[in-house]
Design an enzyme around this catalytic site. Sequence first.
Site, PDB file in Angstrom:
ATOM      1  N   LYS A  22     -10.947  41.468  48.455  1.00 11.34           N
ATOM      2  CA  LYS A  22     -11.475  40.397  49.318  1.00 11.34           C
ATOM      3  C   LYS A  22     -10.444  39.300  49.507  1.00 11.34           C
ATOM      4  O   LYS A  22     -10.175  38.868  50.627  1.00 11.34           O
ATOM      5  CB  LYS A  22     -12.739  39.801  48.673  1.00 11.34           C
ATOM      6  CG  LYS A  22     -13.155  38.473  49.265  1.00 11.34           C
ATOM      7  CD  LYS A  22     -14.399  37.887  48.603  1.00 11.34           C
ATOM      8  CE  LYS A  22     -14.167  37.052  47.381  1.00 11.34           C
ATOM      9  NZ  LYS A  22     -13.825  35.646  47.600  1.00 11.34           N
ATOM     10  N   ASN A  23      -9.872  38.824  48.403  1.00 17.03           N
ATOM     11  CA  ASN A  23      -9.011  37.647  48.495  1.00 17.03           C
ATOM     12  C   ASN A  23      -7.627  37.937  49.078  1.00 17.03           C
ATOM     13  O   ASN A  23      -6.855  37.017  49.330  1.00 17.03           O
ATOM     14  CB  ASN A  23      -8.896  36.956  47.129  1.00 17.03           C
ATOM     15  CG  ASN A  23     -10.200  36.270  46.763  1.00 17.03           C
ATOM     16  OD1 ASN A  23     -11.090  36.122  47.599  1.00 17.03           O
ATOM     17  ND2 ASN A  23     -10.337  35.863  45.510  1.00 17.03           N
ATOM     18  N   CYS A 116     -18.364  22.344  46.508  1.00 15.25           N
ATOM     19  CA  CYS A 116     -18.589  23.768  46.251  1.00 15.25           C
ATOM     20  C   CYS A 116     -19.246  23.906  44.881  1.00 15.25           C
ATOM     21  O   CYS A 116     -19.131  23.019  44.041  1.00 15.25           O
ATOM     22  CB  CYS A 116     -17.236  24.464  46.277  1.00 15.25           C
ATOM     23  SG  CYS A 116     -17.234  26.164  45.739  1.00 15.25           S
ATOM     24  N   ARG A 121     -12.832  21.259  44.944  1.00 13.53           N
ATOM     25  CA  ARG A 121     -12.009  22.107  45.803  1.00 13.53           C
ATOM     26  C   ARG A 121     -11.541  21.417  47.089  1.00 13.53           C
ATOM     27  O   ARG A 121     -11.843  21.879  48.204  1.00 13.53           O
ATOM     28  CB  ARG A 121     -12.750  23.416  46.131  1.00 13.53           C
ATOM     29  CG  ARG A 121     -13.120  24.171  44.887  1.00 13.53           C
ATOM     30  CD  ARG A 121     -13.744  25.500  45.192  1.00 13.53           C
ATOM     31  NE  ARG A 121     -12.789  26.501  45.640  1.00 13.53           N
ATOM     32  CZ  ARG A 121     -13.136  27.702  46.089  1.00 13.53           C
ATOM     33  NH1 ARG A 121     -14.393  28.031  46.153  1.00 13.53           N
ATOM     34  NH2 ARG A 121     -12.224  28.556  46.485  1.00 13.53           N
ATOM     35  N   ASP A 304     -11.270  33.766  38.010  1.00 18.59           N
ATOM     36  CA  ASP A 304     -12.269  34.651  38.626  1.00 18.59           C
ATOM     37  C   ASP A 304     -12.796  35.716  37.650  1.00 18.59           C
ATOM     38  O   ASP A 304     -13.697  36.478  38.003  1.00 18.59           O
ATOM     39  CB  ASP A 304     -11.690  35.341  39.871  1.00 18.59           C
ATOM     40  CG  ASP A 304     -11.483  34.361  41.011  1.00 18.59           C
ATOM     41  OD1 ASP A 304     -11.993  33.229  40.928  1.00 18.59           O
ATOM     42  OD2 ASP A 304     -10.796  34.725  41.994  1.00 18.59           O
ATOM     43  N   ARG A 396     -21.046  38.831  48.723  1.00 23.87           N
ATOM     44  CA  ARG A 396     -19.876  38.211  49.353  1.00 23.87           C
ATOM     45  C   ARG A 396     -18.601  38.901  48.896  1.00 23.87           C
ATOM     46  O   ARG A 396     -17.636  38.961  49.649  1.00 23.87           O
ATOM     47  CB  ARG A 396     -19.780  36.734  48.957  1.00 23.87           C
ATOM     48  CG  ARG A 396     -20.844  35.876  49.529  1.00 23.87           C
ATOM     49  CD  ARG A 396     -20.583  34.451  49.190  1.00 23.87           C
ATOM     50  NE  ARG A 396     -19.297  34.021  49.722  1.00 23.87           N
ATOM     51  CZ  ARG A 396     -18.848  32.783  49.707  1.00 23.87           C
ATOM     52  NH1 ARG A 396     -19.578  31.842  49.179  1.00 23.87           N
ATOM     53  NH2 ARG A 396     -17.679  32.476  50.217  1.00 23.87           N
TER      54      ARG A 396
HETATM   55  C1  EPZ Z   1      -8.589  31.117  45.647  1.00 18.66           C
HETATM   56  O1  EPZ Z   1      -9.314  29.957  46.010  1.00 18.66           O
HETATM   57  C2  EPZ Z   1      -9.589  32.233  45.580  1.00 18.66           C
HETATM   58  N1  EPZ Z   1     -10.200  32.412  46.896  1.00 18.66           N
HETATM   59  C3  EPZ Z   1     -10.641  31.927  44.530  1.00 18.66           C
HETATM   60  O2  EPZ Z   1     -11.488  33.040  44.458  1.00 18.66           O
HETATM   61  C4  EPZ Z   1      -9.951  31.712  43.188  1.00 18.66           C
HETATM   62  O3  EPZ Z   1     -10.895  31.319  42.223  1.00 18.66           O
HETATM   63  C5  EPZ Z   1      -8.867  30.649  43.301  1.00 18.66           C
HETATM   64  O4  EPZ Z   1      -7.957  30.984  44.379  1.00 18.66           O
HETATM   65  C6  EPZ Z   1      -8.048  30.461  42.032  1.00 18.66           C
HETATM   66  O5  EPZ Z   1      -7.464  31.673  41.653  1.00 18.66           O
HETATM   67  C7  EPZ Z   1      -9.584  33.128  47.815  1.00 18.66           C
HETATM   68  O6  EPZ Z   1      -8.495  33.656  47.609  1.00 18.66           O
HETATM   69  C8  EPZ Z   1     -10.274  33.309  49.123  1.00 18.66           C
HETATM   70  P1  EPZ Z   1      -6.849  27.112  44.775  1.00 18.66           P
HETATM   71  P2  EPZ Z   1      -8.535  28.652  46.486  1.00 18.66           P
HETATM   72  O7  EPZ Z   1      -6.491  26.368  45.998  1.00 18.66           O
HETATM   73  O8  EPZ Z   1      -7.373  29.048  47.265  1.00 18.66           O
HETATM   74  C9  EPZ Z   1      -7.268  22.551  43.426  1.00 18.66           C
HETATM   75  C10 EPZ Z   1     -13.566  34.129  44.029  1.00 18.66           C
HETATM   76  O9  EPZ Z   1     -14.497  34.148  43.193  1.00 18.66           O
HETATM   77  N2  EPZ Z   1      -6.779  22.202  44.782  1.00 18.66           N
HETATM   78  O10 EPZ Z   1      -5.795  27.881  44.074  1.00 18.66           O
HETATM   79  O11 EPZ Z   1      -9.536  27.744  47.078  1.00 18.66           O
HETATM   80  C11 EPZ Z   1      -8.664  23.162  43.468  1.00 18.66           C
HETATM   81  O12 EPZ Z   1      -9.662  22.187  43.540  1.00 18.66           O
HETATM   82  C12 EPZ Z   1     -12.867  32.865  44.285  1.00 18.66           C
HETATM   83  O13 EPZ Z   1     -13.212  35.111  44.679  1.00 18.66           O
HETATM   84  C13 EPZ Z   1      -6.525  20.897  45.112  1.00 18.66           C
HETATM   85  O14 EPZ Z   1      -6.707  19.982  44.299  1.00 18.66           O
HETATM   86  O15 EPZ Z   1      -8.089  28.065  45.068  1.00 18.66           O
HETATM   87  C14 EPZ Z   1      -8.680  23.957  42.200  1.00 18.66           C
HETATM   88  O16 EPZ Z   1      -9.024  23.133  41.117  1.00 18.66           O
HETATM   89  C15 EPZ Z   1     -13.601  31.617  44.280  1.00 18.66           C
HETATM   90  N3  EPZ Z   1      -6.070  20.610  46.381  1.00 18.66           N
HETATM   91  C16 EPZ Z   1      -7.236  24.418  42.046  1.00 18.66           C
HETATM   92  O17 EPZ Z   1      -6.471  23.571  42.891  1.00 18.66           O
HETATM   93  C17 EPZ Z   1      -5.850  21.584  47.294  1.00 18.66           C
HETATM   94  O18 EPZ Z   1      -5.429  21.252  48.415  1.00 18.66           O
HETATM   95  C18 EPZ Z   1      -6.974  25.859  42.461  1.00 18.66           C
HETATM   96  O19 EPZ Z   1      -7.512  26.095  43.752  1.00 18.66           O
HETATM   97  C19 EPZ Z   1      -6.097  22.913  46.955  1.00 18.66           C
HETATM   98  C20 EPZ Z   1      -6.551  23.205  45.686  1.00 18.66           C
END
Ligand code: EPZ
Length: 417
Positions: A22-23, A116, A121, A304, A396
Site C-alpha cells: 500500500k505505502n 489523525c 501528523r 507500523d 484500508r
Molecule cells: C508514512 O506516513 C506511512 N504512510 C505511515 O503508514 C507510517 O506510519 C509513517 O510513514 C512512518 O513510517 C504512507 O506511507 C502512506 P512521516 P507519513 O511523515 O509519511 C512527523 C500505515 O499504517 N512529521 O514519516 O505521514 C509526523 O507527525 C501508516 O500504513 C512532521 O512533524 O509519516 C510523525 O511524527 C500510517 N512534519 C513523523 O514526522 C511533517 O511535515 C513521521 O511521519 C511530516 C511529518
Amino acid sequence: MDKIVIHGGQELRGTVHVSGAKNAALPLICAALLAPGKHRFSNVPRLRDIDTVEKLLSALGVRITREGDLLEADASNIDNFEAPYDVVRTMRASVLVLGPLLARFGRARVSLPGGCAIGARPIDLHTKGLKAMGAEIDLEEGYLNAKAQQLVGTRIHLDLPTVGGTENLLMAATLAKGETVLENAACEPEIVDLAEALKSMGARIEGAGTGTIRVEGVPELGTLNYRIMPDRIEAGTLMVAAAMTRGDVLLEGMVPEHLEALSAKLREAGADISQENGLTRVRGAGVILPTNVQTSPYPGFPTDMQAQFMALMTLANGASVITENVFENRFMHVCEMQRLGADITIDGKSAIVKGVKKLYGAPVMATDLRASASLVLCGLAAEGTTEVKRIYHLDRGYERLEEKLRALGADIIRVAE
Ligand code: EPZ
C-alpha cells in the site's frame, strides 16, 4: 458495517502470498501525475486506500482502469488541480499529489489534512521544502494554495526523516531546474521503490535509501511501467501471526531484507526464522520471551509494526517495554487489548506489557489500520470468540487478510452487520 469474528486457538500452518505494498503504491500512483501518457502498474493491492487514490486522481482528470492487480492511469488530460477536504481527511496520503502537480503544472490546491487518530501528523516539512524550491504556498479556508512558475533545485535539510515529505519533494525535484539535495531524507524501502520508478521515467536520482538524495531535474518525464514492491508490513503482520499462534508459516514474495528489525525482535522473542527455497519460514516457539522494542525510522523497528508486536508480547513469559518514538498517540489499541485480558500500562511514550498466560475473546473495536491488525492477532491466539468491529480500517491496508489467515487454518470469518 462488516466485522470479523475469530474463534481463537488454531496454530497457523501453510504458505501465504504477500500482496503489493500500500505505502509504495500510493506515492507511485500519484507519480503518474508527473507525465502525460498511459502509466501502468502491476502488483497493485485491492485496498480501500487504493480506491481512494483512484477516486482522487480521476477527479483531477486522470483516466484510470483496473483489472486484477493491474492499474493503468492516463495522465494526459489533467483539468483540475484540487485535492478536496473530503478525500484528504479520509486518506492523508492524498497530499502526495502536491509535489507532482506543482512540478508539472505549477499549481495545486490541497486541503490540509487536520488531525489523525495516531498523532498530529503535520505536513509542514512538505511545504517548507517546496517553498525552498521557489513555490508560493498560502493557506486559504483550510486549503494550501501552491503555485510556482518553475521549481528550482536547492539543498533541503529535513528536520525529521519524514516518509511522505521525502516522497513529495523527491517527485517535485524530478522536474525542477537544477539539482536538489534532500538531507536527512527518509530511507524506507518505499522511497527506494519510488525513486526506481521515477528513474524508469527518466528522472536522475542518486542516493535513494540513504539519508542524502540528489536529484538533477529534467525538463520532462516519460511513462511508467512498474511492478510495486511487496508489502513489508503485511508480511510482518503475518510473521507475528505465525509466532503468536505457535504456528509454522511460509511467506511467499516478501523481501526479507526489508524486515530485518522485526525478524531480529521475533528471534529475540523465541521464534525461528529461516529462508527456504526463496520463501521465509516463521516457526513460533512454545514460550514467547519478553522483548523490548523502540520504534524508529527505517532501518529501525517500524512504527507500523508496533501494535502487532505488542499483541505478541501480551502472551510473553514476562514483562516487555514497547516505546513509540514516531507518533505521539499510537497506543489506541491498548484499551482494546485490555478487554481481552492483556496486562498493559502506558507510561508516556512507553507501554509496559506484562505477559499473561491467556487472552480471552471479547468484542473489540478497531481505531486505526495497524490497531485493527493487532486485535485480529490477539483474537487468533485468544481462547473463545473475538469480534473485531469497525474493520473498514483493516480494509484500508490489508488485502483479504481474513481469507489469507483462514487458508492458514485460522477460524475467522467476515460478517456483514
Ligand atoms: C508514512 O506516513 C506511512 N504512510 C505511515 O503508514 C507510517 O506510519 C509513517 O510513514 C512512518 O513510517 C504512507 O506511507 C502512506 P512521516 P507519513 O511523515 O509519511 C512527523 C500505515 O499504517 N512529521 O514519516 O505521514 C509526523 O507527525 C501508516 O500504513 C512532521 O512533524 O509519516 C510523525 O511524527 C500510517 N512534519 C513523523 O514526522 C511533517 O511535515 C513521521 O511521519 C511530516 C511529518
